[in-house]
Motif scaffolding. Sequence first.
Motif, mmCIF file in Angstrom:
data_model
loop_
_atom_site.group_PDB
_atom_site.id
_atom_site.type_symbol
_atom_site.label_atom_id
_atom_site.label_comp_id
_atom_site.label_asym_id
_atom_site.label_seq_id
_atom_site.Cartn_x
_atom_site.Cartn_y
_atom_site.Cartn_z
ATOM 1 N N SER A 21 37.265 -10.739 -21.847
ATOM 2 C CA SER A 21 36.332 -10.886 -22.967
ATOM 3 C C SER A 21 36.256 -12.374 -23.306
ATOM 4 O O SER A 21 37.128 -13.139 -22.918
ATOM 5 C CB SER A 21 36.833 -10.096 -24.168
ATOM 6 N N THR A 73 32.816 -1.103 -19.227
ATOM 7 C CA THR A 73 32.791 -2.451 -18.652
ATOM 8 C C THR A 73 32.700 -2.378 -17.132
ATOM 9 O O THR A 73 31.917 -3.100 -16.512
ATOM 10 C CB THR A 73 34.053 -3.228 -19.073
ATOM 11 N N VAL A 97 27.548 -7.008 -17.121
ATOM 12 C CA VAL A 97 28.794 -7.730 -17.363
ATOM 13 C C VAL A 97 29.121 -8.485 -16.085
ATOM 14 O O VAL A 97 29.051 -7.931 -14.988
ATOM 15 C CB VAL A 97 29.948 -6.763 -17.692
#
Lengths: 210, 266
Positions: free
Chosen positions: B14, B46, B55
Amino acid sequence: MSNSFLKQYGSEIFTLTVEHLWLAGGAMLFAIAIAVPAGIWLTRSPRWATPVIGAANILQTIPSLAMFGFLLPLPWLGERAARIAILALTAYALLPILRNTYAGIRGIDPSVIEVARALGLTGSQRLFKVELPLAASFIFAGIRTATVTCIGIATIAAAVGAGGLGELIFRGVASVDNRLVLAGAIPAALLALAADAGFGLLERRFRVPA
Amino acid sequence: MSAAVEFRNVSVESPQGRLLLDDISLSLEEGTITVILGRSGSGKTTLLRTVNRMVEPTRGDVLVKGQAFAADKAKSIRTFDLISLRRSMGYVIQETGLFPHLNVERNVGMVLEAEGRPREERIRRSHELLKAVELDPATFAERLPHQLSGGQRQRVGLARALAAEPRILLMDEPFGALDPLTRSEMQDMLRGLLNRLKMTVLLVTHDLDEALFLGERIVLLSEGKLVASLGPEEFMRSSQPEIAAYVCAYHRGERNAENREREGRG
Protein backbone atom coordinates in the motif's frame (compact mmCIF):
# COMPACT_ATOMS: atom_id res chain seq x y z
CA MET A 1 -45.91 53.47 -15.15
CA SER A 2 -47.78 55.55 -17.62
CA ASN A 3 -47.88 55.01 -21.33
CA SER A 4 -46.04 58.22 -21.97
CA PHE A 5 -43.17 57.01 -19.77
CA LEU A 6 -42.88 53.80 -21.73
CA LYS A 7 -43.17 55.73 -24.99
CA GLN A 8 -40.33 57.97 -23.87
CA TYR A 9 -38.05 55.27 -22.43
CA GLY A 10 -39.25 52.05 -24.09
CA SER A 11 -36.60 51.83 -26.76
CA GLU A 12 -33.89 52.81 -24.31
CA ILE A 13 -35.01 50.11 -21.84
CA PHE A 14 -34.86 47.62 -24.69
CA THR A 15 -31.37 48.70 -25.80
CA LEU A 16 -30.06 48.61 -22.24
CA THR A 17 -31.62 45.20 -21.61
CA VAL A 18 -29.81 43.84 -24.66
CA GLU A 19 -26.60 45.46 -23.44
CA HIS A 20 -27.15 43.98 -20.01
CA LEU A 21 -27.65 40.53 -21.49
CA TRP A 22 -24.56 40.99 -23.57
CA LEU A 23 -22.44 41.85 -20.51
CA ALA A 24 -23.77 39.03 -18.35
CA GLY A 25 -23.91 36.50 -21.21
CA GLY A 26 -20.37 37.32 -22.38
CA ALA A 27 -19.05 36.97 -18.84
CA MET A 28 -20.88 33.64 -18.41
CA LEU A 29 -19.38 32.26 -21.62
CA PHE A 30 -15.89 33.15 -20.42
CA ALA A 31 -16.58 31.83 -16.92
CA ILE A 32 -17.91 28.50 -18.23
CA ALA A 33 -15.00 28.19 -20.65
CA ILE A 34 -12.59 28.65 -17.75
CA ALA A 35 -14.31 27.09 -14.76
CA VAL A 36 -15.61 23.82 -16.24
CA PRO A 37 -12.22 22.69 -17.61
CA ALA A 38 -10.54 23.96 -14.43
CA GLY A 39 -13.00 22.00 -12.30
CA ILE A 40 -12.30 18.86 -14.34
CA TRP A 41 -8.58 19.42 -13.99
CA LEU A 42 -8.97 19.74 -10.22
CA THR A 43 -10.63 16.32 -10.05
CA ARG A 44 -7.44 14.95 -11.69
CA SER A 45 -5.11 16.90 -9.39
CA PRO A 46 -7.09 17.13 -6.15
CA ARG A 47 -4.19 18.59 -4.18
CA TRP A 48 -4.79 21.84 -6.08
CA ALA A 49 -8.48 21.88 -5.24
CA THR A 50 -8.23 23.72 -1.92
CA PRO A 51 -5.91 26.53 -3.13
CA VAL A 52 -7.68 27.03 -6.46
CA ILE A 53 -11.22 27.00 -5.06
CA GLY A 54 -9.93 29.21 -2.23
CA ALA A 55 -8.63 31.73 -4.75
CA ALA A 56 -11.96 31.78 -6.58
CA ASN A 57 -13.61 32.26 -3.22
CA ILE A 58 -11.45 35.30 -2.46
CA LEU A 59 -12.33 36.84 -5.84
CA GLN A 60 -15.96 36.51 -4.86
CA THR A 61 -15.47 38.45 -1.62
CA ILE A 62 -14.19 41.60 -3.37
CA PRO A 63 -16.99 44.19 -3.29
CA SER A 64 -18.16 44.67 -6.85
CA LEU A 65 -17.81 48.44 -6.92
CA ALA A 66 -14.21 48.07 -5.71
CA MET A 67 -13.53 45.42 -8.32
CA PHE A 68 -14.71 47.74 -11.12
CA GLY A 69 -12.57 50.48 -9.62
CA PHE A 70 -9.46 48.29 -9.46
CA LEU A 71 -9.76 47.34 -13.10
CA LEU A 72 -10.36 50.87 -14.37
CA PRO A 73 -6.72 52.04 -14.53
CA LEU A 74 -5.48 48.90 -16.30
CA PRO A 75 -4.17 49.36 -19.86
CA TRP A 76 -6.36 48.10 -22.76
CA LEU A 77 -9.02 46.87 -20.32
CA GLY A 78 -9.60 50.34 -18.94
CA GLU A 79 -10.14 51.78 -22.41
CA ARG A 80 -13.56 50.18 -22.77
CA ALA A 81 -15.87 49.97 -19.79
CA ALA A 82 -17.56 46.84 -21.22
CA ARG A 83 -14.23 44.99 -21.07
CA ILE A 84 -13.88 45.82 -17.39
CA ALA A 85 -17.44 44.78 -16.71
CA ILE A 86 -17.10 41.43 -18.49
CA LEU A 87 -13.81 40.64 -16.75
CA ALA A 88 -15.20 41.49 -13.32
CA LEU A 89 -18.40 39.52 -13.90
CA THR A 90 -16.38 36.55 -15.15
CA ALA A 91 -14.40 36.62 -11.92
CA TYR A 92 -17.59 36.52 -9.87
CA ALA A 93 -19.07 33.69 -11.92
CA LEU A 94 -16.05 31.40 -11.57
CA LEU A 95 -16.57 30.08 -8.06
CA PRO A 96 -20.02 28.48 -8.28
CA ILE A 97 -19.22 26.79 -11.60
CA LEU A 98 -15.78 25.65 -10.52
CA ARG A 99 -16.99 24.33 -7.18
CA ASN A 100 -19.96 22.50 -8.65
CA THR A 101 -17.99 20.95 -11.51
CA TYR A 102 -15.44 19.65 -9.04
CA ALA A 103 -17.96 18.46 -6.47
CA GLY A 104 -20.23 17.00 -9.16
CA ILE A 105 -17.51 14.78 -10.58
CA ARG A 106 -15.98 13.91 -7.22
CA GLY A 107 -19.42 12.97 -5.95
CA ILE A 108 -19.95 10.21 -8.53
CA ASP A 109 -20.23 6.74 -7.02
CA PRO A 110 -16.62 5.44 -6.99
CA SER A 111 -17.71 2.00 -8.20
CA VAL A 112 -19.02 3.57 -11.42
CA ILE A 113 -15.65 5.22 -12.10
CA GLU A 114 -13.86 2.02 -11.16
CA VAL A 115 -15.83 -0.01 -13.68
CA ALA A 116 -15.43 2.65 -16.35
CA ARG A 117 -11.65 2.32 -15.94
CA ALA A 118 -11.72 -1.46 -15.72
CA LEU A 119 -13.80 -1.81 -18.88
CA GLY A 120 -11.08 0.04 -20.73
CA LEU A 121 -12.72 3.40 -21.36
CA THR A 122 -10.07 5.94 -22.29
CA GLY A 123 -9.67 9.10 -20.21
CA SER A 124 -11.77 11.20 -22.57
CA GLN A 125 -14.44 8.50 -22.97
CA ARG A 126 -14.70 8.33 -19.21
CA LEU A 127 -15.07 12.11 -19.07
CA PHE A 128 -17.61 12.53 -21.85
CA LYS A 129 -19.62 9.31 -21.50
CA VAL A 130 -19.65 8.96 -17.74
CA GLU A 131 -18.35 11.84 -15.64
CA LEU A 132 -19.79 14.89 -17.41
CA PRO A 133 -23.26 13.38 -17.95
CA LEU A 134 -23.39 12.34 -14.31
CA ALA A 135 -22.14 15.72 -13.06
CA ALA A 136 -24.20 17.75 -15.56
CA SER A 137 -27.02 18.53 -13.17
CA PHE A 138 -24.52 19.86 -10.62
CA ILE A 139 -22.68 21.88 -13.23
CA PHE A 140 -25.93 23.45 -14.45
CA ALA A 141 -26.80 24.29 -10.85
CA GLY A 142 -23.49 26.15 -10.60
CA ILE A 143 -24.09 27.95 -13.89
CA ARG A 144 -27.57 28.88 -12.67
CA THR A 145 -26.28 30.46 -9.46
CA ALA A 146 -23.48 32.21 -11.34
CA THR A 147 -25.85 33.61 -13.99
CA VAL A 148 -28.29 35.02 -11.47
CA THR A 149 -25.41 36.63 -9.55
CA CYS A 150 -23.94 38.00 -12.77
CA ILE A 151 -27.19 39.59 -13.90
CA GLY A 152 -27.50 41.28 -10.52
CA ILE A 153 -23.93 42.54 -10.34
CA ALA A 154 -24.03 43.69 -13.97
CA THR A 155 -26.28 46.58 -12.88
CA ILE A 156 -23.32 48.01 -10.97
CA ALA A 157 -21.21 47.98 -14.13
CA ALA A 158 -23.04 51.16 -15.12
CA ALA A 159 -20.99 52.91 -12.43
CA VAL A 160 -17.92 52.66 -14.66
CA GLY A 161 -19.93 53.49 -17.76
CA ALA A 162 -20.33 49.96 -19.09
CA GLY A 163 -24.05 50.47 -19.74
CA GLY A 164 -26.71 47.92 -19.08
CA LEU A 165 -29.83 48.34 -16.99
CA GLY A 166 -27.83 49.83 -14.12
CA GLU A 167 -27.65 52.96 -16.26
CA LEU A 168 -31.37 53.61 -15.62
CA ILE A 169 -31.06 52.77 -11.94
CA PHE A 170 -28.14 55.14 -11.36
CA ARG A 171 -29.89 57.90 -13.32
CA GLY A 172 -33.08 57.32 -11.36
CA VAL A 173 -31.23 57.53 -8.06
CA ALA A 174 -29.41 60.70 -9.12
CA SER A 175 -32.61 62.41 -10.24
CA VAL A 176 -34.75 60.94 -7.44
CA ASP A 177 -37.04 59.35 -10.04
CA ASN A 178 -38.33 56.00 -8.85
CA ARG A 179 -39.86 55.27 -12.23
CA LEU A 180 -36.39 55.28 -13.74
CA VAL A 181 -35.05 53.08 -10.94
CA LEU A 182 -37.86 50.57 -11.56
CA ALA A 183 -37.38 50.79 -15.32
CA GLY A 184 -33.91 49.39 -14.71
CA ALA A 185 -34.64 47.11 -11.78
CA ILE A 186 -37.71 45.31 -13.11
CA PRO A 187 -36.20 44.10 -16.39
CA ALA A 188 -33.02 43.10 -14.51
CA ALA A 189 -35.08 41.08 -12.05
CA LEU A 190 -37.05 39.48 -14.88
CA LEU A 191 -33.83 38.51 -16.66
CA ALA A 192 -32.54 36.92 -13.47
CA LEU A 193 -35.79 35.02 -12.94
CA ALA A 194 -35.81 33.81 -16.53
CA ALA A 195 -32.21 32.60 -16.26
CA ASP A 196 -33.00 30.93 -12.96
CA ALA A 197 -35.99 29.11 -14.45
CA GLY A 198 -34.18 28.17 -17.66
CA PHE A 199 -31.12 26.68 -15.98
CA GLY A 200 -33.33 25.14 -13.33
CA LEU A 201 -35.04 23.26 -16.13
CA LEU A 202 -31.70 22.02 -17.46
CA GLU A 203 -30.62 21.09 -13.98
CA ARG A 204 -33.70 18.89 -13.52
CA ARG A 205 -33.48 17.52 -17.05
CA PHE A 206 -29.99 16.16 -16.37
CA ARG A 207 -30.62 14.94 -12.84
CA VAL A 208 -29.80 11.25 -12.63
CA PRO A 209 -32.03 9.08 -10.46
CA ALA A 210 -30.00 7.18 -7.90
CA MET B 1 -3.24 -26.78 -20.91
CA SER B 2 -1.58 -23.41 -20.94
CA ALA B 3 -1.77 -20.71 -18.35
CA ALA B 4 -4.11 -17.87 -19.23
CA VAL B 5 -2.88 -15.79 -16.32
CA GLU B 6 0.29 -16.28 -14.40
CA PHE B 7 1.25 -14.50 -11.20
CA ARG B 8 5.02 -14.56 -10.70
CA ASN B 9 6.18 -13.59 -7.22
CA VAL B 10 3.64 -10.80 -7.04
CA SER B 11 3.90 -8.45 -4.08
CA VAL B 12 1.84 -5.34 -3.55
CA GLU B 13 2.49 -2.66 -0.98
CA SER B 14 0.00 0.00 0.00
CA PRO B 15 1.16 3.62 -0.36
CA GLN B 16 1.70 3.54 3.41
CA GLY B 17 4.11 0.65 2.95
CA ARG B 18 1.85 -2.11 4.29
CA LEU B 19 2.29 -5.43 2.53
CA LEU B 20 -1.05 -6.34 0.93
CA LEU B 21 0.19 -9.27 -1.14
CA ASP B 22 3.29 -11.21 -0.25
CA ASP B 23 5.12 -13.05 -3.01
CA ILE B 24 2.16 -14.75 -4.69
CA SER B 25 2.91 -17.25 -7.45
CA LEU B 26 -0.03 -18.88 -9.12
CA SER B 27 -1.20 -19.77 -12.57
CA LEU B 28 -4.73 -19.91 -13.89
CA GLU B 29 -5.29 -22.59 -16.51
CA GLU B 30 -7.08 -21.51 -19.62
CA GLY B 31 -10.83 -22.11 -19.51
CA THR B 32 -11.04 -22.88 -15.80
CA ILE B 33 -12.78 -21.24 -12.89
CA THR B 34 -10.53 -20.27 -10.00
CA VAL B 35 -12.03 -18.98 -6.79
CA ILE B 36 -10.01 -16.83 -4.41
CA LEU B 37 -11.19 -17.39 -0.90
CA GLY B 38 -10.20 -15.54 2.23
CA ARG B 39 -11.32 -13.27 5.01
CA SER B 40 -11.86 -9.55 4.60
CA GLY B 41 -8.47 -7.88 4.29
CA SER B 42 -6.68 -11.03 3.13
CA GLY B 43 -5.75 -9.43 -0.19
CA LYS B 44 -8.29 -11.23 -2.41
CA THR B 45 -9.51 -8.14 -4.17
CA THR B 46 -6.00 -6.75 -4.55
CA LEU B 47 -4.88 -9.95 -6.24
CA LEU B 48 -7.83 -9.85 -8.63
CA ARG B 49 -7.12 -6.23 -9.46
CA THR B 50 -3.51 -6.87 -10.44
CA VAL B 51 -4.78 -8.87 -13.41
CA ASN B 52 -6.37 -5.87 -15.14
CA ARG B 53 -3.80 -3.48 -13.68
CA MET B 54 -6.23 -1.60 -11.50
CA VAL B 55 -3.50 -2.32 -8.98
CA GLU B 56 0.14 -2.23 -10.03
CA PRO B 57 2.33 -4.93 -8.44
CA THR B 58 5.17 -3.45 -6.41
CA ARG B 59 7.34 -6.46 -7.23
CA GLY B 60 6.89 -9.40 -9.56
CA ASP B 61 4.87 -9.84 -12.76
CA VAL B 62 1.40 -10.75 -13.80
CA LEU B 63 1.52 -12.40 -17.19
CA VAL B 64 -1.62 -12.48 -19.24
CA LYS B 65 -1.46 -15.04 -22.04
CA GLY B 66 2.30 -14.80 -22.07
CA GLN B 67 2.18 -11.03 -22.22
CA ALA B 68 4.35 -9.58 -19.47
CA PHE B 69 3.70 -6.26 -17.87
CA ALA B 70 6.83 -6.15 -15.77
CA ALA B 71 6.26 -4.09 -12.69
CA ASP B 72 9.55 -2.23 -13.00
CA LYS B 73 8.61 -1.23 -16.52
CA ALA B 74 5.14 -0.14 -15.44
CA LYS B 75 5.87 3.48 -16.25
CA SER B 76 6.65 2.63 -19.83
CA ILE B 77 3.41 0.78 -20.52
CA ARG B 78 1.58 2.90 -22.97
CA THR B 79 -1.96 3.79 -22.06
CA PHE B 80 -3.04 2.11 -25.26
CA ASP B 81 -1.79 -1.29 -24.05
CA LEU B 82 -3.50 -0.83 -20.73
CA ILE B 83 -6.80 0.04 -22.42
CA SER B 84 -6.65 -2.97 -24.75
CA LEU B 85 -5.63 -5.22 -21.86
CA ARG B 86 -8.66 -4.08 -19.89
CA ARG B 87 -11.01 -4.41 -22.84
CA SER B 88 -9.91 -8.02 -23.22
CA MET B 89 -11.21 -8.81 -19.73
CA GLY B 90 -14.64 -8.74 -18.18
CA TYR B 91 -14.98 -7.14 -14.76
CA VAL B 92 -17.88 -7.61 -12.36
CA ILE B 93 -18.02 -6.14 -8.85
CA GLN B 94 -20.40 -6.39 -5.95
CA GLU B 95 -21.59 -2.77 -6.28
CA THR B 96 -22.21 -3.45 -10.02
CA GLY B 97 -21.04 0.04 -10.99
CA LEU B 98 -23.78 0.30 -13.60
CA PHE B 99 -23.84 3.70 -15.30
CA PRO B 100 -26.92 5.22 -13.67
CA HIS B 101 -27.65 7.63 -16.53
CA LEU B 102 -27.67 4.97 -19.24
CA ASN B 103 -30.33 2.37 -19.92
CA VAL B 104 -29.60 -1.34 -19.66
CA GLU B 105 -28.96 -1.69 -23.38
CA ARG B 106 -26.31 1.04 -23.40
CA ASN B 107 -24.76 -0.17 -20.17
CA VAL B 108 -24.28 -3.60 -21.70
CA GLY B 109 -22.98 -2.17 -24.97
CA MET B 110 -20.57 0.31 -23.38
CA VAL B 111 -17.34 -1.52 -24.20
CA LEU B 112 -18.48 -1.90 -27.82
CA GLU B 113 -19.41 1.78 -27.84
CA ALA B 114 -15.94 2.61 -26.53
CA GLU B 115 -14.49 0.58 -29.39
CA GLY B 116 -16.57 2.54 -31.86
CA ARG B 117 -18.67 -0.38 -33.11
CA PRO B 118 -21.86 0.53 -35.00
CA ARG B 119 -25.08 1.02 -33.09
CA GLU B 120 -27.00 -1.91 -34.66
CA GLU B 121 -24.24 -4.30 -33.64
CA ARG B 122 -24.23 -2.96 -30.09
CA ILE B 123 -27.97 -3.34 -29.77
CA ARG B 124 -27.98 -6.85 -31.27
CA ARG B 125 -25.15 -7.94 -29.01
CA SER B 126 -26.64 -6.44 -25.86
CA HIS B 127 -29.96 -8.18 -26.54
CA GLU B 128 -28.14 -11.50 -27.02
CA LEU B 129 -26.33 -11.00 -23.74
CA LEU B 130 -29.46 -10.04 -21.85
CA LYS B 131 -30.98 -13.32 -22.97
CA ALA B 132 -27.82 -15.13 -21.87
CA VAL B 133 -28.20 -13.74 -18.34
CA GLU B 134 -31.92 -14.57 -18.44
CA LEU B 135 -33.33 -11.07 -18.74
CA ASP B 136 -35.96 -10.43 -21.40
CA PRO B 137 -34.61 -7.66 -23.67
CA ALA B 138 -38.14 -6.49 -24.53
CA THR B 139 -38.78 -5.78 -20.85
CA PHE B 140 -35.38 -4.65 -19.66
CA ALA B 141 -33.40 -3.07 -22.51
CA GLU B 142 -34.88 0.40 -22.00
CA ARG B 143 -34.87 0.42 -18.21
CA LEU B 144 -32.53 2.51 -16.12
CA PRO B 145 -30.44 0.84 -13.41
CA HIS B 146 -32.51 2.35 -10.59
CA GLN B 147 -35.55 0.55 -11.94
CA LEU B 148 -33.95 -2.86 -11.41
CA SER B 149 -33.71 -5.18 -8.42
CA GLY B 150 -30.33 -6.11 -6.96
CA GLY B 151 -30.23 -9.44 -8.79
CA GLN B 152 -31.27 -7.88 -12.09
CA ARG B 153 -28.57 -5.24 -11.73
CA GLN B 154 -25.98 -7.92 -11.15
CA ARG B 155 -27.17 -9.77 -14.26
CA VAL B 156 -26.79 -6.58 -16.30
CA GLY B 157 -23.31 -6.10 -14.83
CA LEU B 158 -22.40 -9.61 -15.93
CA ALA B 159 -23.85 -9.08 -19.41
CA ARG B 160 -21.81 -5.89 -19.71
CA ALA B 161 -18.64 -7.71 -18.69
CA LEU B 162 -19.22 -10.29 -21.44
CA ALA B 163 -19.99 -7.81 -24.22
CA ALA B 164 -16.59 -7.76 -25.90
CA GLU B 165 -16.24 -11.57 -25.73
CA PRO B 166 -13.40 -11.47 -23.25
CA ARG B 167 -11.34 -14.60 -22.67
CA ILE B 168 -10.87 -13.69 -19.02
CA LEU B 169 -13.58 -12.78 -16.55
CA LEU B 170 -12.76 -11.13 -13.21
CA MET B 171 -15.49 -11.18 -10.58
CA ASP B 172 -15.17 -9.54 -7.17
CA GLU B 173 -17.81 -10.78 -4.72
CA PRO B 174 -20.38 -10.55 -7.50
CA PHE B 175 -23.26 -11.87 -5.39
CA GLY B 176 -22.14 -10.55 -2.00
CA ALA B 177 -24.97 -8.04 -1.67
CA LEU B 178 -27.81 -10.34 -2.71
CA ASP B 179 -30.32 -12.19 -0.58
CA PRO B 180 -29.63 -15.96 -0.27
CA LEU B 181 -32.34 -17.02 -2.69
CA THR B 182 -31.36 -14.58 -5.43
CA ARG B 183 -27.77 -15.47 -4.74
CA SER B 184 -28.28 -19.15 -5.41
CA GLU B 185 -30.31 -18.39 -8.56
CA MET B 186 -27.43 -16.25 -9.77
CA GLN B 187 -24.92 -18.97 -8.99
CA ASP B 188 -26.96 -21.47 -11.03
CA MET B 189 -27.23 -19.06 -13.92
CA LEU B 190 -23.51 -18.25 -13.78
CA ARG B 191 -22.47 -21.89 -13.67
CA GLY B 192 -24.58 -22.72 -16.72
CA LEU B 193 -23.27 -19.70 -18.58
CA LEU B 194 -19.62 -20.40 -17.78
CA ASN B 195 -19.99 -24.04 -18.81
CA ARG B 196 -21.05 -22.85 -22.23
CA LEU B 197 -18.54 -20.01 -22.58
CA LYS B 198 -15.38 -21.81 -21.43
CA MET B 199 -13.71 -18.68 -20.19
CA THR B 200 -10.90 -18.29 -17.70
CA VAL B 201 -12.60 -16.99 -14.60
CA LEU B 202 -11.15 -15.54 -11.43
CA LEU B 203 -13.80 -15.06 -8.77
CA VAL B 204 -13.33 -13.57 -5.32
CA THR B 205 -15.57 -14.62 -2.46
CA HIS B 206 -15.49 -15.20 1.28
CA ASP B 207 -18.19 -17.83 0.96
CA LEU B 208 -16.88 -21.42 0.87
CA ASP B 209 -20.24 -22.70 -0.31
CA GLU B 210 -20.02 -20.47 -3.38
CA ALA B 211 -16.38 -21.45 -3.89
CA LEU B 212 -17.27 -25.16 -3.85
CA PHE B 213 -20.23 -24.70 -6.15
CA LEU B 214 -18.44 -22.66 -8.80
CA GLY B 215 -14.73 -23.30 -8.43
CA GLU B 216 -12.59 -25.87 -10.17
CA ARG B 217 -9.69 -24.62 -8.11
CA ILE B 218 -9.83 -22.90 -4.75
CA VAL B 219 -7.09 -20.52 -3.72
CA LEU B 220 -6.98 -19.55 -0.07
CA LEU B 221 -5.32 -16.29 0.91
CA SER B 222 -4.51 -15.22 4.42
CA GLU B 223 -2.91 -11.89 5.30
CA GLY B 224 -1.61 -11.44 1.78
CA LYS B 225 -0.02 -14.89 1.59
CA LEU B 226 -1.10 -17.79 -0.55
CA VAL B 227 -2.06 -20.58 1.84
CA ALA B 228 -3.34 -23.18 -0.58
CA SER B 229 -4.37 -23.76 -4.16
CA LEU B 230 -6.40 -26.96 -4.39
CA GLY B 231 -9.29 -28.62 -6.18
CA PRO B 232 -12.59 -28.56 -4.23
CA GLU B 233 -12.38 -32.17 -2.96
CA GLU B 234 -8.74 -31.84 -1.88
CA PHE B 235 -9.64 -28.58 -0.23
CA MET B 236 -12.36 -30.19 1.88
CA ARG B 237 -10.06 -33.04 2.86
CA SER B 238 -7.03 -30.90 3.63
CA SER B 239 -5.63 -31.02 7.14
CA GLN B 240 -3.84 -27.68 6.81
CA PRO B 241 -4.95 -25.66 9.88
CA GLU B 242 -6.06 -22.52 7.98
CA ILE B 243 -8.14 -24.63 5.61
CA ALA B 244 -9.49 -26.82 8.39
CA ALA B 245 -10.69 -23.69 10.22
CA TYR B 246 -12.60 -22.65 7.12
CA VAL B 247 -14.06 -26.10 6.54
CA CYS B 248 -15.01 -26.40 10.21
CA ALA B 249 -16.88 -23.08 10.14
CA TYR B 250 -18.59 -24.28 6.97
CA HIS B 251 -19.72 -27.56 8.56
CA ARG B 252 -21.01 -25.69 11.59
CA GLY B 253 -23.09 -23.56 9.25
CA GLU B 254 -24.44 -26.72 7.63
CA ARG B 255 -25.23 -28.32 11.01
CA ASN B 256 -27.00 -25.16 12.15
CA ALA B 257 -29.10 -25.22 9.02
CA GLU B 258 -29.99 -28.88 9.60
CA ASN B 259 -30.86 -28.19 13.22
CA ARG B 260 -33.08 -25.33 12.24
CA GLU B 261 -34.78 -27.55 9.70
CA ARG B 262 -35.30 -30.32 12.26
CA GLU B 263 -36.65 -27.89 14.85
CA GLY B 264 -38.92 -26.44 12.22
CA ARG B 265 -40.31 -29.89 11.47
CA GLY B 266 -40.54 -30.95 15.11
